[in-house]
Design an enzyme around this catalytic site. Sequence first.
Site, short mmCIF file in Angstrom:
data_model
loop_
_atom_site.label_atom_id
_atom_site.label_comp_id
_atom_site.label_asym_id
_atom_site.label_seq_id
_atom_site.Cartn_x
_atom_site.Cartn_y
_atom_site.Cartn_z
CD GLU A 47 -2.71 1.26 2.50
OE1 GLU A 47 -3.41 2.26 2.62
OE2 GLU A 47 -2.68 0.33 3.33
NE ARG A 275 3.96 -7.73 10.95
CZ ARG A 275 3.27 -7.09 9.99
NH1 ARG A 275 2.24 -7.64 9.44
NH2 ARG A 275 3.61 -5.88 9.62
CE LYS A 285 3.00 0.33 4.89
NZ LYS A 285 2.54 0.08 3.53
P1 ATP Z 1 2.85 -2.16 8.16
O1 ATP Z 1 2.00 -2.98 9.06
O2 ATP Z 1 4.28 -2.19 8.50
O3 ATP Z 1 2.36 -0.79 7.96
P2 ATP Z 1 1.58 -3.34 5.93
O4 ATP Z 1 1.41 -4.80 6.07
O5 ATP Z 1 0.40 -2.49 6.16
O6 ATP Z 1 2.82 -2.90 6.77
P3 ATP Z 1 1.65 -3.30 3.10
O7 ATP Z 1 2.09 -2.19 2.24
O8 ATP Z 1 0.21 -3.63 3.15
O9 ATP Z 1 2.17 -2.97 4.54
O10 ATP Z 1 2.51 -4.61 2.84
C1 ATP Z 1 2.90 -5.10 1.59
C2 ATP Z 1 3.32 -6.52 1.76
O11 ATP Z 1 4.41 -6.62 2.65
C3 ATP Z 1 2.20 -7.35 2.33
O12 ATP Z 1 2.10 -8.53 1.59
C4 ATP Z 1 2.62 -7.61 3.75
O13 ATP Z 1 2.13 -8.83 4.20
C5 ATP Z 1 4.14 -7.58 3.64
N1 ATP Z 1 4.73 -7.18 4.92
C6 ATP Z 1 4.50 -6.06 5.62
N2 ATP Z 1 5.18 -6.05 6.78
C7 ATP Z 1 5.89 -7.21 6.81
C8 ATP Z 1 6.78 -7.81 7.75
N3 ATP Z 1 7.10 -7.22 8.90
N4 ATP Z 1 7.31 -9.01 7.44
C9 ATP Z 1 7.01 -9.63 6.28
N5 ATP Z 1 6.17 -9.13 5.37
C10 ATP Z 1 5.60 -7.93 5.61
MG MG Z 2 -1.47 -2.75 4.97
#
Ligand code: ATP
Ligand code: MG
Length: 573
Positions: A47, A275, A285
Amino acid sequence: MNKSGKKTGKEEKNRSKPSLNFIENIIEDDLKTNKYESKVHTRFPPEPNGYLHIGHAKSICLNFGLGLKYKGKTNLRFDDTNPIKEEIEYIDSILEDVRWLGFDWVGEPRYASDYFNQLYEWAVKIIKKGKAYVDDQTAAEIAKQKGTPTKPGQESLYRNRRSVEENLDLFERMKNGVFEEGSKVLRAKIDMASPNMHLRDPLMYRILKKPHHRTGDKWCIYPMYDWAHGQSDFIEGITHSLCTLEFEVHRPLYDWFLDQIVEGDYRPVQTEFARLNLSYTIMSKRKLLELVEEGHVNGWDDPRMPTISGLRRRGYTPESIRNFADKIGVAKRDNVIDVDLLEHLVREDLNKKAQRVMAVLRPLKVTLTNYPEDKIEEVETINNPEDESMGTRKLPFSRELYIEHADFMETPPNKFFRLAPGREVRLKSAYIIKCEDYVKDEKTGEILEVFCTYDPETKSGPGAGRKVKGTLHWVSAQRAINAEVRLYDRLFNHPDPAGQKNQNSNEFLNPNSLEILSNCKVEPSLKMAKPLGKFQFQRQGYFCVDPDSTTEKLIFNRTVPLRDTWAKIKDRP
Ligand code: ATP
Ligand code: MG
């Protein structure tokens, strides 16, 4: 093993073939059964509401890595369904970071917003089936009816009252901007009593009268994540849709939505993995944005940030991050990885690649009283003892030099093998010197200058004379150039800053995470160093040229000091 304790041929073979992780097992089974006509197609779906962090790097390496391993394809797809938090700056940074990590997506980057028309048509189809309805209740009212995991929810008044025609008409008018934000939503009609809360008539669309960075003012209804995600996977022909564990409970909804739209045999399957959590680090984020906005760091690419751009600026290499992703692997259970492992891997990589140079961070002047005043000679030094092909270079040597302040002690303890009154040390790649005298500030006790003699018979290299216990790094005072060096420490001083009840992670910010040394002296060859150029400063650690560095003002960031806590733990008996 056989009886004599020797490994059998079969065991040897298994050992040399690295075992598969659970996702690779799934893929190999699918390949065997020809589930997707032998295709593997993954995607990385960020995102664009912030910069990518090291957790995303794990997901990038996993998705793109599988694409490469199975000669398949990997898409980069922006999950841009929320017009409020998303910015072009984030999109650009994500493109740059994925490329920098060494991966390439197939075709153009994709955007969930490219599918808004198709999603709208599918929503109409679901309404026609009687499986979605327009609800006029407020978000708060809907939340109240949700129930709890053990108590069924309550059905909305609008759930069964409205005909398909009325729902279609209202939904179209929602799209046309007739209604106010928050006054209506489209919900899937599933099961308000389901033990899975995500199946209790989840929202599909909400009204948001906000322009979108790609679709402009065209839409004033926007799809929810769950509704957009699986359908985007389906549109793109994704086979293995990998996401983190918190989405496991969304999977029945992912499948329910696909059930409504899929007609042929093909459908993507969602698989969840743990994760990445890293000690001393926060990864959300939202929290990272807060650090930027509240000025705790100097932007998303501050070298203390766990963002990919921060790590790049800090001096990390893409290889070290890919190795890290490889080492930690993928599993089904959450755990916390020690940040020392990441630091160990960048040391391991830089040890092979970084040129060794002389840089004095806290200079102390040394005058060689028996060395000619105007003479400057050149001494030869090796660029990297780990890699002879990196060659040698010349360093200017002169009567006035700088050494590290901490390398001189007026009254040293026994085990101090550096410089002290009457003691000898070798200057790396040059001569042995002996301390004859020193000047100190009587008021503060600070040592101001040291006077030594050098032994001309002891230049290192072939024919070098005697041996002494200590070897110091140094620079020629006449030829050294000034530099600013930024030393970084952990941004948080708690191993789990985000996991403490009733305490905001910012309470654990390390007040000493940045130390700026503005009076450093570095060898003249560094004048030509390019932004992000990486060096080992002898005896100090690995350093990288900051992108803001200029020939007028050289700036280095310390990537990591030399001491490797991870390797130490590993070597423990
Ligand atoms: P955050 O919770 O850090 O804001 P998010 O999951 O909302 O991250 P996205 O932009 O939706 O961020 O994530 C893009 C991809 O990265 C998704 O498939 C998510 O599962 C993966 N991802 C995000 N954080 C992690 C992590 N700590 N370890 C592994 N994969 C991750
Ligand atoms: Mg997200």
